[in-house]
Design a protein around this motif. Structure first.
Motif, PDB file in Angstrom:
ATOM      1  N   GLU A 154      21.201 -26.650-139.532  1.00  0.00           N
ATOM      2  CA  GLU A 154      20.589 -26.025-138.345  1.00  0.00           C
ATOM      3  C   GLU A 154      19.528 -26.980-137.845  1.00  0.00           C
ATOM      4  O   GLU A 154      18.352 -26.862-138.174  1.00  0.00           O
ATOM      5  CB  GLU A 154      19.949 -24.674-138.709  1.00  0.00           C
ATOM      6  N   LEU A 155      19.929 -27.947-137.073  1.00  0.00           N
ATOM      7  CA  LEU A 155      19.020 -29.024-136.705  1.00  0.00           C
ATOM      8  C   LEU A 155      18.733 -29.034-135.214  1.00  0.00           C
ATOM      9  O   LEU A 155      19.652 -28.990-134.413  1.00  0.00           O
ATOM     10  CB  LEU A 155      19.639 -30.371-137.096  1.00  0.00           C
ATOM     11  N   SER A 156      17.462 -29.062-134.873  1.00  0.00           N
ATOM     12  CA  SER A 156      17.103 -29.300-133.471  1.00  0.00           C
ATOM     13  C   SER A 156      15.613 -29.599-133.394  1.00  0.00           C
ATOM     14  O   SER A 156      14.834 -29.189-134.259  1.00  0.00           O
ATOM     15  CB  SER A 156      17.462 -28.117-132.581  1.00  0.00           C
ATOM     16  N   PHE A 157      15.247 -30.311-132.350  1.00  0.00           N
ATOM     17  CA  PHE A 157      13.828 -30.614-132.125  1.00  0.00           C
ATOM     18  C   PHE A 157      12.996 -29.325-132.122  1.00  0.00           C
ATOM     19  O   PHE A 157      11.879 -29.286-132.623  1.00  0.00           O
ATOM     20  CB  PHE A 157      13.656 -31.303-130.763  1.00  0.00           C
ATOM     21  N   ASP A 158      13.558 -28.267-131.526  1.00  0.00           N
ATOM     22  CA  ASP A 158      12.836 -26.997-131.359  1.00  0.00           C
ATOM     23  C   ASP A 158      12.391 -26.386-132.679  1.00  0.00           C
ATOM     24  O   ASP A 158      11.458 -25.595-132.716  1.00  0.00           O
ATOM     25  CB  ASP A 158      13.752 -25.952-130.688  1.00  0.00           C
ATOM     26  N   ARG A 159      13.092 -26.709-133.750  1.00  0.00           N
ATOM     27  CA  ARG A 159      12.799 -26.054-135.021  1.00  0.00           C
ATOM     28  C   ARG A 159      11.662 -26.747-135.775  1.00  0.00           C
ATOM     29  O   ARG A 159      11.164 -26.224-136.774  1.00  0.00           O
ATOM     30  CB  ARG A 159      14.067 -25.977-135.888  1.00  0.00           C
TER      31      ARG A 159
END
Lengths: 337, 337
Positions: A154-159
């Motif tokens: 579950e990868l994203s800048f937002d996290r």
């Protein structure tokens, strides 16, 4: 067949067919490629596919620890892996300068085949173009890659959020300083070796062990860790602090960088990954990364912090000072990958 | 920003980011590309995806009827379409020679954007490399494409059998002779225009109208119709007969080919498709192709025949003679696409 590439090898006729049938396809033997369709049919189990591309123009073509073929496979495979995807298939597109020795091409193709096998990825489609002498520099390679989601990623800048820790999977600057030393014909080049490799084991270990606690991954290639950290800082709207004392940098790389006036943080890596992980899973993630061969020298190098003003990356020096790690301008090392 | 491309534009630093953020991404605005991940996430509804790639090295960059940007989109999109796939997403990878005028790059990127919009395909990922002056020829472009199966398409060499008819979707040789006339600075060049375009409407019309009766499709690009027909003959293990009298060839193209000593059948097309269809649906398929704008001049040009000895392609001449259409050697036209 001639021992050098001729323009007609890219003409789409008999000589092209010979090159493809004798030199290219047999090295990458698989039924999808052998179908020789206008497009390759690949199996995707998920409804989301991951898609990436990179062209490779590295000079010299062969360097300590790798070559343009190996780089072209791992570079693209790594872009899938750090995005949390398992590579399924890659394409291989060659732009060859007339006059390239067939032996050189064969050596590069062998290297592509070995790297693809190691990365567990099939070469399913491709293209071969030739250009007249003087219109390219020996050979340029493009690979595109398709992958599917790694379970649990579950990868994203937002996290990314303040408190998260930053892991790097091993020593910094190895690839860039190796290329540079070759190019400069430097004496110390024998000590330097490109880290060109797949980051699969590290990425998978991190995600398998820590799941959604792994917030983001990126491979610090062109522009080095400085670029990757600045991209994270801007895109996640956070500050970043890294500690000089814990940065994994080989003595030979540091010495070469000092001699040539480079900042190791701005130097390209081709087998490393920067991982952002929640604080409470950082130690566990580090342990998992270190248990892999590729990540044996992993280190926690810094922390995500609350943004004050403009997002900023800061280096805490050995003596406790602070230095801004800027986004490099880009002039550092042309044709590094 | 400088009005010319500098090496630093490919260095992975600030100048790269500027080029990408100001010149590239805004032209192709879509959320997948704007996420700026290491890989793009694309939605695939089916478990089979189609994947293709091509590099474009055409010279000159701009020609009557198109340019390298337009070619790079339609070329890859067409490779998906003829394989019976609807294009979903493409990548865009640039290798730029230091010193290229930014205006030239912008013009090419505009052309890419227009073609992608026309083809209904998103540009979801990309790469930008720069090389030193003299190490490339202005700009090379690679595109890779991902698509998903067109409903009703059942295409493979294996399905071709004696009696099937061969349709070509319009005039032959337009692209290749246009490029060649530009290169030779020939006077008649104003009459010639590349056919560079998407073959979507023709492919879809054929498949929607005739379903599984459409056996195979291929776009006769490099190496022209002669290469495509020979590939069909060998791969399907059949003979092929085509009729000279019905080949759609423009007078200006034939004149230019005669003057320069080329066989139009060996000349590249960039907006045409060769369709193999069962005999009893051939008229219906032709009608469907002709009803599209791109396929208005479609013609049934030949028949699939039982193989006698080695698979062979034969041209029945206007006076009833027979000539073998050989697989071209490949020397015909370098850098045609």
């Amino acid at each position: 067949m001639s021992k050098k590439i001729m323009l007609a090898h890219g003409g789409g006729g008999r000589l092209s067919a010979e090159l493809i049938d004798k030199h290219i396809v047999p090295r990458f033997a698989n039924p999808i490629l052998e179908a020789m369709g206008d497009s390759a049919k690949i199996q995707i189990e998920d409804k989301v596919a991951f898609f990436t591309t990179d062209s490779y123009v590295v000079k010299p073509l062969f360097f300590n620890g790798g070559d343009i073929g190996k780089l072209a496979v791992y570079g693209t495979v790594n872009d899938l892996l750090v995005a949390g995807a398992n590579p399924i298939a890659i394409s291989l597109s060659l732009i060859i300068e007339e006059g390239l020795e067939m032996d050189v091409l064969d050596k590069i193709l062998d290297s592509v085949a070995i790297a693809a096998k190691d990365a567990g990825v099939k070469i399913v489609c491709g293209d071969t173009k030739t250009v007249d002498a003087g219109s390219a520099d020996e050979i340029f390679i493009n690979t595109a890659g398709v992958g599917e989601k790694m379970a649990g990623a579950e990868l994203s800048f937002d996290r990314i959020c303040p408190g998260d820790k930053i892991i790097v999977s091993g020593s910094l600057g190895d690839h860039g300083m190796t290329i540079m030393s070759h190019r400069e014909g430097m004496k110390f080049e024998s000590d330097l070796k490109s880290d060109c490799a797949s980051v699969a084991s590290v990425c998978k270990a991190a995600v398998e062990t820590c799941g959604a606690d792994v917030k983001f991954m990126r491979d610090p290639t062109r522009g080095g860790a400085a670029t990757t950290l600045n991209e994270i800082s801007v895109s996640a709207s956070v500050d970043i602090e890294i500690e000089e004392a814990v940065l994994p940098i080989k003595d030979s790389v540091q010495a070469a960088a000092d001699m040539l006036g480079f900042d190791v943080l701005e130097i390209a890596n081709e087998g490393k990954v920067v991982i952002v992980v929640s604080a409470d899973k950082a130690a566990k993630c580090l342990e998992a990364c270190r248990a892999t061969q590729a990540g044996a020298e992993s280190a926690i190098i810094g922390t995500i912090c609350e943004k004050n003003d403009e997002p900023i990356v800061e280096l805490i020096t050995r003596i406790g000072g602070r230095r801004v790690v800027q986004m490099p301008y880009g002039r550092e090392l042309p044709r590094i990958c």
